[in-house]
Design an enzyme around this catalytic site. Structure first.
Site, mmCIF file in Angstrom:
data_model
loop_
_atom_site.group_PDB
_atom_site.id
_atom_site.type_symbol
_atom_site.label_atom_id
_atom_site.label_comp_id
_atom_site.label_asym_id
_atom_site.label_seq_id
_atom_site.Cartn_x
_atom_site.Cartn_y
_atom_site.Cartn_z
ATOM 1 N N TYR A 79 -14.961 -3.096 16.375
ATOM 2 C CA TYR A 79 -14.383 -3.797 17.527
ATOM 3 C C TYR A 79 -14.695 -3.026 18.821
ATOM 4 C CZ TYR A 79 -11.267 -6.132 14.072
ATOM 5 O OH TYR A 79 -10.736 -6.835 13.018
ATOM 6 N N LYS B 7 7.910 -4.317 15.144
ATOM 7 C CA LYS B 7 8.365 -3.035 14.569
ATOM 8 C C LYS B 7 9.283 -2.317 15.572
ATOM 9 C CE LYS B 7 7.416 -1.306 11.142
ATOM 10 N NZ LYS B 7 7.983 -1.430 9.752
ATOM 11 N N PHE C 234 0.822 -1.226 0.000
ATOM 12 C CA PHE C 234 0.000 0.000 0.000
ATOM 13 C C PHE C 234 0.856 1.277 0.000
ATOM 14 C CE2 PHE C 234 -2.113 2.805 3.406
ATOM 15 C CZ PHE C 234 -2.723 3.635 2.480
ATOM 16 N N ALA D 115 5.403 -4.977 18.540
ATOM 17 C CA ALA D 115 6.644 -5.432 19.194
ATOM 18 C C ALA D 115 7.714 -5.723 18.148
ATOM 19 C CB ALA D 115 6.367 -6.672 20.037
ATOM 20 N N THR E 172 6.208 2.857 12.716
ATOM 21 C CA THR E 172 4.831 3.154 13.103
ATOM 22 C C THR E 172 4.745 3.811 14.481
ATOM 23 O OG1 THR E 172 2.775 2.041 13.724
ATOM 24 C CG2 THR E 172 4.751 0.739 13.916
ATOM 25 N N GLU F 1 2.701 2.850 16.586
ATOM 26 C CA GLU F 1 2.257 1.802 17.518
ATOM 27 C C GLU F 1 3.376 1.353 18.456
ATOM 28 O OE1 GLU F 1 -0.141 -1.348 16.009
ATOM 29 O OE2 GLU F 1 -1.192 -0.047 14.618
ATOM 30 N N TYR G 13 2.689 -7.391 16.267
ATOM 31 C CA TYR G 13 3.111 -6.503 15.168
ATOM 32 C C TYR G 13 3.949 -5.347 15.704
ATOM 33 C CZ TYR G 13 2.827 -2.448 12.062
ATOM 34 O OH TYR G 13 3.139 -1.332 11.326
HETATM 35 P P1 NAD Z 1 1.467 -3.595 3.236
HETATM 36 O O1 NAD Z 1 1.157 -4.811 4.051
HETATM 37 O O2 NAD Z 1 0.405 -3.009 2.373
HETATM 38 O O3 NAD Z 1 2.708 -3.896 2.281
HETATM 39 C C1 NAD Z 1 3.838 -4.613 2.712
HETATM 40 C C2 NAD Z 1 4.658 -4.991 1.487
HETATM 41 O O4 NAD Z 1 5.831 -5.685 1.935
HETATM 42 C C3 NAD Z 1 3.930 -5.941 0.544
HETATM 43 O O5 NAD Z 1 4.113 -5.533 -0.792
HETATM 44 C C4 NAD Z 1 4.600 -7.294 0.794
HETATM 45 O O6 NAD Z 1 4.588 -8.159 -0.344
HETATM 46 C C5 NAD Z 1 6.005 -6.853 1.159
HETATM 47 N N1 NAD Z 1 6.692 -7.865 1.977
HETATM 48 C C6 NAD Z 1 6.208 -8.495 3.098
HETATM 49 N N2 NAD Z 1 7.125 -9.374 3.544
HETATM 50 C C7 NAD Z 1 8.210 -9.269 2.735
HETATM 51 C C8 NAD Z 1 9.472 -9.915 2.701
HETATM 52 N N3 NAD Z 1 9.814 -10.840 3.617
HETATM 53 N N4 NAD Z 1 10.350 -9.569 1.743
HETATM 54 C C9 NAD Z 1 10.026 -8.630 0.808
HETATM 55 N N5 NAD Z 1 8.837 -8.008 0.778
HETATM 56 C C10 NAD Z 1 7.940 -8.319 1.734
HETATM 57 O O7 NAD Z 1 2.021 -2.538 4.281
HETATM 58 P P2 NAD Z 1 1.850 -0.957 4.311
HETATM 59 O O8 NAD Z 1 0.590 -0.632 5.009
HETATM 60 O O9 NAD Z 1 2.119 -0.422 2.959
HETATM 61 O O10 NAD Z 1 3.048 -0.575 5.301
HETATM 62 C C11 NAD Z 1 4.361 -0.365 4.795
HETATM 63 C C12 NAD Z 1 5.293 -0.022 5.949
HETATM 64 O O11 NAD Z 1 4.822 1.135 6.616
HETATM 65 C C13 NAD Z 1 5.384 -1.104 7.026
HETATM 66 O O12 NAD Z 1 6.717 -1.183 7.456
HETATM 67 C C14 NAD Z 1 4.478 -0.612 8.138
HETATM 68 O O13 NAD Z 1 4.909 -1.090 9.389
HETATM 69 C C15 NAD Z 1 4.657 0.883 8.008
HETATM 70 N N6 NAD Z 1 3.524 1.708 8.445
HETATM 71 C C16 NAD Z 1 2.264 1.475 7.971
HETATM 72 C C17 NAD Z 1 1.216 2.314 8.353
HETATM 73 C C18 NAD Z 1 -0.193 2.108 7.827
HETATM 74 O O14 NAD Z 1 -1.108 2.798 8.274
HETATM 75 N N7 NAD Z 1 -0.434 1.204 6.878
HETATM 76 C C19 NAD Z 1 1.463 3.382 9.216
HETATM 77 C C20 NAD Z 1 2.770 3.572 9.704
HETATM 78 C C21 NAD Z 1 3.793 2.746 9.290
HETATM 79 O O1 DAU Z 2 -0.837 3.429 13.595
HETATM 80 C C1 DAU Z 2 -0.170 2.934 12.479
HETATM 81 C C2 DAU Z 2 -0.644 1.537 12.168
HETATM 82 O O2 DAU Z 2 -1.956 1.661 11.624
HETATM 83 C C3 DAU Z 2 0.263 0.784 11.213
HETATM 84 O O3 DAU Z 2 1.511 0.600 11.806
HETATM 85 C C4 DAU Z 2 -0.338 -0.568 10.837
HETATM 86 O O4 DAU Z 2 0.469 -1.206 9.855
HETATM 87 C C5 DAU Z 2 -1.727 -0.335 10.270
HETATM 88 O O5 DAU Z 2 -2.338 -1.566 9.982
HETATM 89 C C6 DAU Z 2 -2.582 0.463 11.256
HETATM 90 O O6 DAU Z 2 -2.886 -0.337 12.439
HETATM 91 P P1 DAU Z 2 -4.327 -0.314 13.140
HETATM 92 O O7 DAU Z 2 -4.496 -1.569 13.895
HETATM 93 O O8 DAU Z 2 -4.550 0.972 13.837
HETATM 94 O O9 DAU Z 2 -5.255 -0.292 11.792
HETATM 95 P P2 DAU Z 2 -6.561 -1.109 11.390
HETATM 96 O O10 DAU Z 2 -7.049 -0.522 10.106
HETATM 97 O O11 DAU Z 2 -6.378 -2.588 11.454
HETATM 98 O O12 DAU Z 2 -7.591 -0.711 12.548
HETATM 99 C C7 DAU Z 2 -7.919 0.652 12.804
HETATM 100 C C8 DAU Z 2 -8.867 0.684 13.990
HETATM 101 O O13 DAU Z 2 -10.133 0.108 13.599
HETATM 102 C C9 DAU Z 2 -8.408 -0.143 15.186
HETATM 103 O O14 DAU Z 2 -8.766 0.523 16.382
HETATM 104 C C10 DAU Z 2 -9.177 -1.467 15.065
HETATM 105 C C11 DAU Z 2 -10.473 -1.020 14.405
HETATM 106 N N1 DAU Z 2 -11.127 -2.021 13.513
HETATM 107 C C12 DAU Z 2 -10.375 -2.579 12.530
HETATM 108 C C13 DAU Z 2 -10.902 -3.503 11.641
HETATM 109 C C14 DAU Z 2 -10.077 -4.146 10.565
HETATM 110 C C15 DAU Z 2 -12.475 -2.334 13.655
HETATM 111 O O15 DAU Z 2 -13.168 -1.794 14.542
HETATM 112 N N2 DAU Z 2 -13.010 -3.231 12.781
HETATM 113 C C16 DAU Z 2 -12.289 -3.863 11.793
HETATM 114 O O16 DAU Z 2 -12.860 -4.713 11.057
#
Ligand code: NAD
Ligand code: DAU
Length: 361
Positions: free
Chosen positions: A220, A167, A12, A165, A136, A138, A163
């Protein structure tokens, strides 16, 4: 011309970052994207990029030392932007091991391979090299419901889920490389992202997808957990700015001052869908508040996250640009225009995942 090694660029945020960077720098940069293509990696996210001459995709696991070493030896990498990770909290609660494997061991491999090629015989590092570890908020644990409590770069690490822990462990490894070797790195700790290409296991795309099909919207616990939402392009811009202006060895928190309860997010999505769907669209009748279903809480559910982005604003000049109302409209518009994308990612394994994750809730 700078060469960027992006890990996890088919996910993403990684794919949004690659689009952002080519949009900004065009032919003036080169990007090598290394991704294992797990369930979360999708080359469809990189349509329009794949034919560029200054872009290369390598399918590899970041835990595979030989493959990663080869990429560093064959290319003069200037910047590593390390996104690759297992990223979903709920999955980490069900199956933690792969989180340790990819997030901790994979980061160790990336650091070590970069160090091998960037380090000079006297122990200093080649000029202009940088490793940016994308992390993150988190890692800081959970805040109370007090509106004045924020996460700062100085907040203690207190991760709760497998997760977070994993990171936190990877962040500490990066810090150890900085302290021990003066390794040229930055860490960014960002809040919750939303936007195009987000996999519908995460709250916002899951709610959009379910609502459009008249399916239950699982909330949730009491729905009052707070997350600090940032439009993904604003995160991409922040990463680029930290790459250019971040002081080596420093950590920067990235967040939008956009804290909302989960239930508020769901109401906003439902209202926005109603505004955006035309009266003759059959999906309009399906989108309803009646779909909201309170389910069992996530285990160890962190109550509130909120970033104070004071340091990145003061030192780097970054500020969030996209208001939530605008960002959510852009996101929904993107999902309307990419129905095939959603169909493809929710076929097959996703159905099994959804069954298993939500059956007892
Ligand atoms: P995502 O799950 O959408 O994408 C992760 C990508 O990493 C995927 O393309 C997957 O194929 C690849 N991948 C997983 N394991 C791998 C491996 N062993 N070798 C090579 N590639 C691998 O994640 P995202 O939401 O895009 O998050 C990206 C980064 O940003 C992560 O490090 C996450 O901790 C961090 N982050 C995410 C958020 C969020 O809200 N999504 C917020 C803060 C930080
Ligand atoms: O804060 C940054 C983090 O945000 C990133 O490091 C993570 O990779 C990313 O997945 C995200 O984590 P969260 O656990 O906060 O995101 P998620 O979208 O899973 O959930 C957001 C909130 O919504 C959380 O309080 C749980 C709640 N939730 C989530 C899902 C999937 C629900 O209530 N129902 C659901 O079905």
């Amino acid at each position: 011309m700078k060469t960027y090694l992006v890990t996890g660029g088919a996910g993403f945020i990684g794919s949004n970052f690659i689009h952002y960077m080519f949009g900004k720098y065009g032919d003036d940069i080169r990007i090598i994207n290394v991704d294992k293509l797990t369930y979360a990696g999708n080359l469809e996210n990189l349509k329009g990029v794949e034919e560029r001459e200054n872009y290369t995709f390598v399918k590899a696991d970041i835990c595979d030392k030989e493959s990663i070493r080869k990429i560093f030896q064959e290319n003069d990498i200037d910047r590593v932007v390390h996104f690759a990770a297992e990223s979903h909290v709920d999955r980490s609660i069900k199956a933690p091991e792969v989180f340790v494997q990819t997030n901790v061991l994979g980061t160790a491999v990336m650091l070590n391979c970069a160090k091998e090629v960037w380090e000079l015989p006297d122990g200093s590092f080649r000029e202009g090299k940088k490793f940016l570890h994308v992390s993150t908020d988190e890692v800081y644990g959970s805040l109370p419901d007090d509106e004045n409590a924020y996460f700062y770069e100085t907040s203690p690490y207190e991760p709760h889920s497998p997760y977070s822990a994993s990171k936190a462990s990877s962040d500490l490894l990066v810090k150890a490389y900085v302290d021990t070797y003066h390794f040229p790195a930055n860490i960014t700790n960002c809040s919750n992202n939303y936007g195009p290409y987000q996999f519908p296991e995460k709250l916002i795309p899951l709610i959009i997808n379910n609502a459009l099909q008249g399916k239950k919207l699982p909330v949730y616990g009491d729905g009052k957990n707070v997350r600090d939402w940032l439009y993904v392009d604003d995160h991409a811009k922040g990463i680029d700015m930290v790459l250019e202006k971040g002081k080596l060895g420093e950590t920067y928190n990235i967040g939008g001052h956009n804290e909302k309860q989960n239930i508020e997010i769901i109401h906003i999505i439902l209202e926005t869908l109603q505004e955006m769907l035309s009266p003759d669209d059959p999906r309009k009748a399906l989108v309803s508040e009646d779909l909201i279903t309170y389910v069992e809480d996530r285990k160890g559910h962190d109550r509130r996250y909120a970033i104070a982005p004071d340091k990145i604003r003061a030192e780097i000049g970054w500020e969030p640009e996209t208001m939530f109302k605008e960002g959510i409209r852009k996101t929904i518009a993107w999902f309307f225009e990419h129905e095939e994308w959603m169909k493809n990612v929710t076929s097959g394994d996703y159905q099994k995942y959804y069954q298993e994750m939500y059956q007892d809730k």
